[in-house]
Design an enzyme around this catalytic site. Structure first.
Site, PDB file in Angstrom:
ATOM      1  N   GLY A   1     -44.381  11.824  32.908  1.00  0.00           N
ATOM      2  CA  GLY A   1     -45.137  11.159  33.783  1.00  0.00           C
ATOM      3  C   GLY A   1     -46.374  11.310  34.224  1.00  0.00           C
TER       4      GLY A   1
ATOM      5  N   GLY B   1     -48.105  12.925  40.024  1.00  0.00           N
ATOM      6  CA  GLY B   1     -47.755  12.289  41.569  1.00  0.00           C
ATOM      7  C   GLY B   1     -46.703  11.466  41.352  1.00  0.00           C
TER       8      GLY B   1
ATOM      9  N   GLY C   1     -43.704  11.814  40.718  1.00  0.00           N
ATOM     10  CA  GLY C   1     -42.478  12.278  41.308  1.00  0.00           C
ATOM     11  C   GLY C   1     -41.464  13.184  40.341  1.00  0.00           C
ATOM     12  CE  LYS C   2     -44.641  15.224  35.856  1.00  0.00           C
ATOM     13  NZ  LYS C   2     -45.858  14.364  36.342  1.00  0.00           N
ATOM     14  CB  SER C   3     -41.989  18.221  41.271  1.00  0.00           C
ATOM     15  OG  SER C   3     -42.838  18.813  39.977  1.00  0.00           O
TER      16      SER C   3
ATOM     17  NE  ARG D   1     -35.035  -8.363  33.469  1.00  0.00           N
ATOM     18  CZ  ARG D   1     -35.049  -8.291  34.805  1.00  0.00           C
ATOM     19  NH1 ARG D   1     -36.211  -8.061  35.487  1.00  0.00           N
ATOM     20  NH2 ARG D   1     -34.086  -8.740  35.473  1.00  0.00           N
TER      21      ARG D   1
END
Length: 306
Positions: A155, A158, A160-162, A244
């Site tokens: 991704g 920033g 939010g992987k870590s 979805r």
């Protein structure tokens, strides 16, 4: 610079016993060559200068069947090709060691013995060399083992992987790499390893760099994983056409191959780590042959049939 492995490193790594002292030597090819045809008098393969030569029970029986003159010629033919290492397994007859070492020392070829059978040495050392020499690429992402599944999380920076990885570690899942994952391909296997620079380290915005090994313990660390699934974190936007119901077959293409991929939309207020675990569990269910979409279709069919 072309990949190569120092013979001294390999000797220590696999607990091989040096039988002589020679100049520094390097292995440049992944295979272990038994050089049977060369022993029997075939032409000398030029690649032998880059391959380990490994001999076991069969090779020693063949050598013992020869006259001393023919045996010496055969040994000169192979060892004189200057392989980077000559490896004698537990099945190789020790009575031949002196003859071998005389010729190995003449050509300055490092020679070792092992208490393992040649088949075991080929599997272990050959597997290690295959992985070492495999084509590699560096990916910006994180790698973690979730419920036994090797997961590559990708991704944009920033997204939010870590932070997701940190939550997963706190929930007991096993950390492999953050920021950079070195991926190599062996057949249909994709192996991920941490970069040597960032190994054991996880960077979280606002907290800084965390040493996972010392903070959470060595049991929470692995130095590599088989990548079974790629999870791509994508910022949630109204114009994104996400799958979805999860019936689209998505793949992550890498090193001329592909890995199953699931896209996870990310927005404020959603717990990413929980979504990662849910995605992994869904993947496992489908691996067991259970497809929720098929179940829904079956229920609709049964309902319409009544």
């Amino acid at each position: 610079m072309k990949e190569k492995i120092n013979v001294d490193f390999l000797i220590k790594e696999f607990n091989l016993k040096p039988l002589n002292e020679c100049k520094e030597s390097f292995i440049e090819r992944p295979s272990i060559n038994r050089a049977g045809l060369l022993l029997a008098g075939a032409y000398v393969d030029e690649t032998l200068t880059k391959n380990i030569v490994g001999w076991g029970t069969n090779e020693s029986k063949f050598l013992l069947s020869l006259s001393q003159k023919d045996r010496k010629e055969a040994l000169h033919r192979v060892i004189g090709a200057n392989p980077p290492l000559l490896m004698l397994s537990v099945g190789f007859e020790k009575e031949l060691f002196n003859e071998i070492l005389e010729i190995s020392n003449f050509y300055m070829v490092p020679t070792v013995s092992s208490e393992e059978h040649l088949s075991t040495l080929i599997a272990n050392i050959g597997g290690y060399l295959s992985e070492y020499f495999a084509k590699k690429t560096a990916i910006h992402g994180s790698a973690i083992i979730v419920n036994g599944v090797g997961v590559l999380i990708t991704g944009a920076s920033g997204v939010g992987k870590s932070e997701a990885v940190l939550e997963l570690i706190q929930d007991g899942h096993t950390f492999v790499s953050d920021d950079t994952v070195i991926i190599s391909r062996l057949g249909n296997r994709f192996i991920g390893k941490p970069s040597p620079i960032t190994q054991d380290l996880l960077e979280v915005r606002g907290i800084g760099i965390i040493d996972i090994r010392h903070t959470y313990g060595s049991s929470m660390i692995r130095t590599k994983l088989d990548i079974d699934l790629v999870l791509e974190l994508i910022p949630f936007e109204n114009n994104n056409n996400f799958d979805r119901i999860g019936n689209n077959e998505l793949y992550y293409h890498i090193l001329d191959g592909k890995i199953k991929k699931i896209q996870i939309p990310v927005k404020q207020g959603r717990t990413i780590s929980s979504l990662v675990v849910a995605a992994v569990n869904s993947y496992l269910v489908k691996q067991d042959g259970l497809d929720p979409i098929e179940k829904i279709q079956e229920r609709i069919k049964n309902k319409n049939g009544k």
